[in-house]
Write a protein that holds these residues in place. Structure first.
Motif, PDB file in Angstrom:
ATOM      1  N   ILE A 193       0.834  -1.192   0.000  1.00 28.97           N
ATOM      2  CA  ILE A 193       0.000   0.000   0.000  1.00 28.97           C
ATOM      3  C   ILE A 193       0.876   1.253   0.000  1.00 28.97           C
ATOM      4  O   ILE A 193       1.815   1.361   0.799  1.00 28.97           O
ATOM      5  CB  ILE A 193      -0.936   0.007   1.226  1.00 28.97           C
ATOM      6  N   ASP A 194       0.573   2.206  -0.890  1.00 29.53           N
ATOM      7  CA  ASP A 194       1.312   3.469  -0.895  1.00 29.53           C
ATOM      8  C   ASP A 194       0.468   4.651  -0.426  1.00 29.53           C
ATOM      9  O   ASP A 194       0.993   5.734  -0.170  1.00 29.53           O
ATOM     10  CB  ASP A 194       1.903   3.764  -2.278  1.00 29.53           C
ATOM     11  N   THR A 195      -0.859   4.447  -0.301  1.00 27.98           N
ATOM     12  CA  THR A 195      -1.751   5.527   0.119  1.00 27.98           C
ATOM     13  C   THR A 195      -2.929   4.934   0.886  1.00 27.98           C
ATOM     14  O   THR A 195      -3.424   3.853   0.522  1.00 27.98           O
ATOM     15  CB  THR A 195      -2.283   6.317  -1.088  1.00 27.98           C
ATOM     16  N   ILE A 196      -3.368   5.641   1.908  1.00 31.63           N
ATOM     17  CA  ILE A 196      -4.592   5.292   2.626  1.00 31.63           C
ATOM     18  C   ILE A 196      -5.588   6.426   2.455  1.00 31.63           C
ATOM     19  O   ILE A 196      -5.230   7.604   2.576  1.00 31.63           O
ATOM     20  CB  ILE A 196      -4.326   5.059   4.124  1.00 31.63           C
ATOM     21  N   VAL A 197      -6.826   6.072   2.153  1.00 25.92           N
ATOM     22  CA  VAL A 197      -7.910   7.051   2.126  1.00 25.92           C
ATOM     23  C   VAL A 197      -8.891   6.666   3.225  1.00 25.92           C
ATOM     24  O   VAL A 197      -9.377   5.532   3.261  1.00 25.92           O
ATOM     25  CB  VAL A 197      -8.628   7.082   0.766  1.00 25.92           C
ATOM     26  N   CYS A 198      -9.177   7.605   4.134  1.00 25.58           N
ATOM     27  CA  CYS A 198     -10.064   7.282   5.249  1.00 25.58           C
ATOM     28  C   CYS A 198     -10.757   8.538   5.755  1.00 25.58           C
ATOM     29  O   CYS A 198     -10.453   9.652   5.335  1.00 25.58           O
ATOM     30  CB  CYS A 198      -9.290   6.608   6.381  1.00 25.58           C
ATOM     31  N   LYS A 199     -11.699   8.321   6.667  1.00 26.19           N
ATOM     32  CA  LYS A 199     -12.415   9.408   7.328  1.00 26.19           C
ATOM     33  C   LYS A 199     -11.796   9.655   8.697  1.00 26.19           C
ATOM     34  O   LYS A 199     -11.306   8.726   9.341  1.00 26.19           O
ATOM     35  CB  LYS A 199     -13.886   9.032   7.524  1.00 26.19           C
ATOM     36  N   ASN A 200     -11.874  10.884   9.167  1.00 22.19           N
ATOM     37  CA  ASN A 200     -11.379  11.209  10.488  1.00 22.19           C
ATOM     38  C   ASN A 200     -12.436  10.844  11.531  1.00 22.19           C
ATOM     39  O   ASN A 200     -13.097  11.701  12.111  1.00 22.19           O
ATOM     40  CB  ASN A 200     -11.014  12.688  10.601  1.00 22.19           C
ATOM     41  N   SER A 201     -12.561   9.527  11.754  1.00 18.72           N
ATOM     42  CA  SER A 201     -13.582   9.032  12.673  1.00 18.72           C
ATOM     43  C   SER A 201     -13.159   9.142  14.121  1.00 18.72           C
ATOM     44  O   SER A 201     -14.002   9.172  15.019  1.00 18.72           O
ATOM     45  CB  SER A 201     -13.906   7.570  12.345  1.00 18.72           C
ATOM     46  N   GLY A 202     -11.853   9.172  14.390  1.00 15.95           N
ATOM     47  CA  GLY A 202     -11.377   9.210  15.758  1.00 15.95           C
ATOM     48  C   GLY A 202     -11.497   7.853  16.427  1.00 15.95           C
ATOM     49  O   GLY A 202     -11.947   6.875  15.828  1.00 15.95           O
ATOM     50  N   GLY A 203     -11.090   7.788  17.672  1.00 17.03           N
ATOM     51  CA  GLY A 203     -11.190   6.555  18.437  1.00 17.03           C
ATOM     52  C   GLY A 203      -9.989   5.654  18.258  1.00 17.03           C
ATOM     53  O   GLY A 203      -9.114   5.886  17.423  1.00 17.03           O
ATOM     54  N   GLU A 204      -9.971   4.579  19.060  1.00 14.67           N
ATOM     55  CA  GLU A 204      -8.837   3.665  19.086  1.00 14.67           C
ATOM     56  C   GLU A 204      -9.001   2.463  18.172  1.00 14.67           C
ATOM     57  O   GLU A 204      -8.021   1.808  17.829  1.00 14.67           O
ATOM     58  CB  GLU A 204      -8.606   3.173  20.524  1.00 14.67           C
ATOM     59  N   ALA A 205     -10.226   2.145  17.768  1.00 11.13           N
ATOM     60  CA  ALA A 205     -10.476   0.895  17.062  1.00 11.13           C
ATOM     61  C   ALA A 205      -9.738   0.796  15.732  1.00 11.13           C
ATOM     62  O   ALA A 205      -9.329  -0.294  15.321  1.00 11.13           O
ATOM     63  CB  ALA A 205     -11.981   0.696  16.844  1.00 11.13           C
ATOM     64  N   THR A 206      -9.565   1.916  15.047  1.00 10.31           N
ATOM     65  CA  THR A 206      -8.953   1.880  13.711  1.00 10.31           C
ATOM     66  C   THR A 206      -7.759   2.808  13.585  1.00 10.31           C
ATOM     67  O   THR A 206      -7.312   3.093  12.477  1.00 10.31           O
ATOM     68  CB  THR A 206     -10.001   2.247  12.631  1.00 10.31           C
ATOM     69  N   THR A 207      -7.223   3.263  14.709  1.00 12.36           N
ATOM     70  CA  THR A 207      -6.102   4.203  14.640  1.00 12.36           C
ATOM     71  C   THR A 207      -4.782   3.535  14.306  1.00 12.36           C
ATOM     72  O   THR A 207      -3.828   4.199  13.876  1.00 12.36           O
ATOM     73  CB  THR A 207      -5.972   4.962  15.979  1.00 12.36           C
ATOM     74  N   ALA A 208      -4.700   2.202  14.463  1.00 15.24           N
ATOM     75  CA  ALA A 208      -3.430   1.507  14.231  1.00 15.24           C
ATOM     76  C   ALA A 208      -2.949   1.671  12.790  1.00 15.24           C
ATOM     77  O   ALA A 208      -1.737   1.710  12.541  1.00 15.24           O
ATOM     78  CB  ALA A 208      -3.567   0.023  14.576  1.00 15.24           C
ATOM     79  N   LYS A 209      -3.871   1.792  11.846  1.00 17.54           N
ATOM     80  CA  LYS A 209      -3.450   1.959  10.456  1.00 17.54           C
ATOM     81  C   LYS A 209      -2.680   3.258  10.261  1.00 17.54           C
ATOM     82  O   LYS A 209      -1.778   3.344   9.412  1.00 17.54           O
ATOM     83  CB  LYS A 209      -4.648   1.921   9.508  1.00 17.54           C
ATOM     84  N   LEU A 210      -3.013   4.274  11.051  1.00 22.77           N
ATOM     85  CA  LEU A 210      -2.330   5.560  10.942  1.00 22.77           C
ATOM     86  C   LEU A 210      -0.918   5.478  11.513  1.00 22.77           C
ATOM     87  O   LEU A 210       0.010   6.087  10.978  1.00 22.77           O
ATOM     88  CB  LEU A 210      -3.132   6.638  11.655  1.00 22.77           C
ATOM     89  N   VAL A 211      -0.765   4.721  12.594  1.00 16.88           N
ATOM     90  CA  VAL A 211       0.570   4.512  13.160  1.00 16.88           C
ATOM     91  C   VAL A 211       1.438   3.729  12.179  1.00 16.88           C
ATOM     92  O   VAL A 211       2.601   4.082  11.928  1.00 16.88           O
ATOM     93  CB  VAL A 211       0.470   3.773  14.507  1.00 16.88           C
ATOM     94  N   ALA A 212       0.861   2.665  11.606  1.00 11.35           N
ATOM     95  CA  ALA A 212       1.610   1.862  10.642  1.00 11.35           C
ATOM     96  C   ALA A 212       1.977   2.682   9.411  1.00 11.35           C
ATOM     97  O   ALA A 212       3.075   2.537   8.861  1.00 11.35           O
ATOM     98  CB  ALA A 212       0.791   0.631  10.242  1.00 11.35           C
ATOM     99  N   ALA A 213       1.072   3.551   8.969  1.00  9.92           N
ATOM    100  CA  ALA A 213       1.362   4.415   7.819  1.00  9.92           C
ATOM    101  C   ALA A 213       2.490   5.384   8.144  1.00  9.92           C
ATOM    102  O   ALA A 213       3.372   5.636   7.306  1.00  9.92           O
ATOM    103  CB  ALA A 213       0.096   5.184   7.418  1.00  9.92           C
ATOM    104  N   ARG A 214       2.491   5.930   9.349  1.00 12.23           N
ATOM    105  CA  ARG A 214       3.559   6.840   9.758  1.00 12.23           C
ATOM    106  C   ARG A 214       4.914   6.133   9.729  1.00 12.23           C
ATOM    107  O   ARG A 214       5.909   6.690   9.262  1.00 12.23           O
ATOM    108  CB  ARG A 214       3.266   7.369  11.161  1.00 12.23           C
ATOM    109  N   GLU A 215       4.954   4.921  10.226  1.00  9.96           N
ATOM    110  CA  GLU A 215       6.199   4.167  10.260  1.00  9.96           C
ATOM    111  C   GLU A 215       6.759   3.911   8.869  1.00  9.96           C
ATOM    112  O   GLU A 215       7.972   3.900   8.668  1.00  9.96           O
ATOM    113  CB  GLU A 215       5.979   2.833  10.981  1.00  9.96           C
ATOM    114  N   ARG A 216       5.861   3.705   7.905  1.00  9.49           N
ATOM    115  CA  ARG A 216       6.293   3.361   6.546  1.00  9.49           C
ATOM    116  C   ARG A 216       6.357   4.567   5.616  1.00  9.49           C
ATOM    117  O   ARG A 216       6.669   4.420   4.434  1.00  9.49           O
ATOM    118  CB  ARG A 216       5.354   2.293   5.953  1.00  9.49           C
ATOM    119  N   GLY A 217       6.021   5.754   6.119  1.00  8.02           N
ATOM    120  CA  GLY A 217       6.031   6.931   5.272  1.00  8.02           C
ATOM    121  C   GLY A 217       4.936   6.930   4.230  1.00  8.02           C
ATOM    122  O   GLY A 217       5.079   7.549   3.161  1.00  8.02           O
TER     123      GLY A 217
END
Length: 254
Positions: A193-217
């Motif tokens: 994956i080179d891009t994620i498209v998502c909504k700013n829903s907030g919360g902890e249930a789906t935030t891990a994808k954002l951390v993983a994206a940060r790690e991989r640039g």
């Protein structure tokens, strides 16, 4: 006689709130679900599924059911219901609270591109040269991405889209959060994956994808939340219960 409370559900906190309030002998708790998913998880208390019929229908319901307070715990992107609740409660003088978890905010290392609608998201995808995209937007928000024939989409949803929009290249991954960090790291790596498209829903249930994206640039095209009415708000169930008790005291005193 019990005091009737209407919870407009949609987020995880709505279930916790319903369970907390239903344990009280002085309250009648009515939950409303939009009915957009088949076989939904039912909260504690009375439950109704489906729309009210706009502002007029909701206003009539509040009066017929003698609702004393409404807590809007719908999804951050369910803006129409939020505005209907505001109008209906104004018309009936019923106290209204917005229960909403805080949105995500970018931190150093994030590659976020905020957008205000899906047309802007599509334009951002075209301009950025994305090729393999995790589309985590919900099954009802896929149509705007039709026509991006040079992009492969990994579509993650709880239930299958019906009908499935005619995207040229995609894989449908049916899965329900919460998602842990290790699985999100593996997903982004395995699917390249080179891009994620998502909504700013907030919360902890789906935030891990954002951390993983940060790690991989990996860049994230983030749909920001729509405007909501200006009204009292709570970020936690505890704050919502406190507001409710205060609102009921004021109503009884008046």
């Amino acid at each position: 006689m019990k005091t009737s409370i209407l919870i407009l559900g949609g987020i995880t906190e709505a279930y916790t709130l319903a369970e907390t309030l239903a344990a009280r002998a002085d309250l009648r708790v009515v939950n409303s679900l939009a009915g957009r998913t088949s076989n939904p998880r039912l909260p504690v208390g009375e439950t109704r599924i489906g729309g009210f019929g706009g502002v007029a229908g909701l206003t009539a319901y509040l009066r017929e059911q003698s609702i004393h307070a409404v807590i809007d715990a719908t999804h951050p992107f369910a803006s129409r219901m939020g505005w209907n609740a505001f109008a209906g409660c104004c018309a009936t003088a019923v106290p209204l609270l917005r229960l909403e978890r805080p949105g995500w905010t970018a931190v150093p290392g994030d590659c976020w591109e905020p957008v205000s609608d899906w047309e802007q998201a599509v334009a951002t995808l075209r301009a950025g040269g994305s090729r393999r995209v995790l589309l985590a937007v919900g099954r009802q928000e896929l149509a705007p991405f039709v026509g991006l024939d040079d992009i492969w989409f990994l579509i993650r949803a709880v239930t299958p889209p019906d009908p499935m929009p005619p995207l040229s290249a995609f894989h449908l991954l049916l899965s329900r959060g919460p998602f842990d960090l290790e699985s999100e790291r593996a997903l982004l790596a395995d699917q390249m994956i080179d891009t994620i498209v998502c909504k700013n829903s907030g919360g902890e249930a789906t935030t891990a994808k954002l951390v993983a994206a940060r790690e991989r640039g990996i860049r994230v095209i983030m749909h920001e939340r729509p405007q909501r009415p200006a009204l009292p708000a709570a970020a936690t169930v505890e704050d919502a219960v406190r507001w409710l008790d205060e609102a009921l005291v004021r109503a009884r005193a008046g």
